[in-house]
Design a protein around this motif. Structure first.
Motif, PDB file in Angstrom:
ATOM      1  N   ARG A  56     -21.651  32.127  -5.376  1.00  0.00           N
ATOM      2  CA  ARG A  56     -21.673  33.242  -4.420  1.00  0.00           C
ATOM      3  C   ARG A  56     -20.436  33.280  -3.524  1.00  0.00           C
ATOM      4  N   GLY A  57     -19.303  33.078  -4.127  1.00  0.00           N
ATOM      5  CA  GLY A  57     -18.049  33.175  -3.393  1.00  0.00           C
ATOM      6  C   GLY A  57     -17.621  31.915  -2.667  1.00  0.00           C
ATOM      7  N   LEU A  58     -18.404  30.853  -2.710  1.00  0.00           N
ATOM      8  CA  LEU A  58     -18.054  29.620  -2.022  1.00  0.00           C
ATOM      9  C   LEU A  58     -17.762  28.532  -3.047  1.00  0.00           C
ATOM     10  N   SER A  59     -16.563  27.997  -2.985  1.00  0.00           N
ATOM     11  CA  SER A  59     -16.233  26.872  -3.868  1.00  0.00           C
ATOM     12  C   SER A  59     -16.513  25.573  -3.130  1.00  0.00           C
ATOM     13  N   ARG A  60     -17.047  24.616  -3.857  1.00  0.00           N
ATOM     14  CA  ARG A  60     -17.412  23.324  -3.293  1.00  0.00           C
ATOM     15  C   ARG A  60     -16.869  22.244  -4.204  1.00  0.00           C
ATOM     16  N   PHE A  61     -16.384  21.164  -3.616  1.00  0.00           N
ATOM     17  CA  PHE A  61     -15.811  20.050  -4.355  1.00  0.00           C
ATOM     18  C   PHE A  61     -16.299  18.767  -3.701  1.00  0.00           C
ATOM     19  N   GLU A  62     -16.777  17.836  -4.499  1.00  0.00           N
ATOM     20  CA  GLU A  62     -17.216  16.553  -3.972  1.00  0.00           C
ATOM     21  C   GLU A  62     -16.490  15.436  -4.711  1.00  0.00           C
ATOM     22  N   ALA A  63     -15.817  14.568  -3.953  1.00  0.00           N
ATOM     23  CA  ALA A  63     -15.201  13.358  -4.497  1.00  0.00           C
ATOM     24  C   ALA A  63     -16.122  12.211  -4.126  1.00  0.00           C
TER      25      ALA A  63
END
Length: 170
Positions: A56-63
């Motif tokens: 929904r338009g939000l990019s998320r990244f988890e390291a």
């Protein structure tokens, strides 16, 4: 205020991840008066993994860095040694397997550096006080928010992800 010392840890994953934090214009005037560092290398993860998605338009990244095999919570999920979450991630460049991203740091869950140093020196994870769970021999699923990095939530994050080469894995 000076920036915290760099957090460095090693896990069993397939990637090396570097996280550099930079202030952004909307931050408090304390940054503008020079009491905080302009930018600094915050974290180096060797043997990390990552997950990214767009919804929904939000990019998320988890390291994240997982605990060694065999450390699981009650639901059989592998425990983590550290987790850093970013939003509004943009891929700046990719070359030869190396990817450079820019985003915003929104979560930093990690033990103090001393805990990672003890783990590297061979201390069993179950004997590290910060990692202990609720029962004897139990390990926490996730660390608490990293005290030194909480003041930097909302800062721009430059994240570089590179695959570990065979000689780097040892």
């Amino acid at each position: 205020m000076t920036s915290p010392s760099m957090l460095s840890l090693t896990g069993p994953g397939d990637y090396r991840i570097w996280i550099r934090l930079e202030p952004v214009p909307h931050l408090s005037s304390a940054v503008q008066r020079g009491r905080w560092a302009e930018s600094f290398q915050a974290v180096t993860l060797k043997g990390a993994d990552f997950n990214a998605d767009h919804d929904r338009g939000l990019s998320r990244f988890e390291a994240r860095v997982y605990a060694p095999p065999g450390f699981e919570d009650a639901d059989r999920h592998r425990c983590m040694l550290a987790s850093f979450e970013f939003q509004h991630m943009i891929l700046d460049s990719a070359r030869g397997g190396v990817m450079d991203f820019t985003g915003v740091l929104v979560s930093a869950l990690a033990y103090p550096q001393e805990a990672y140093d003890r783990l590297t020196a061979g201390t069993p994870l179950t004997e590290i006080e910060e990692a202990r769970g609720n029962w004897p021999g139990d390990v926490r699923y996730l660390p608490h928010p990293h005290t030194d990095l909480q003041a930097y939530l909302g800062w721009r994050a430059k994240v570089t992800v590179a695959p570990l080469k065979n000689q780097d894995a040892s």
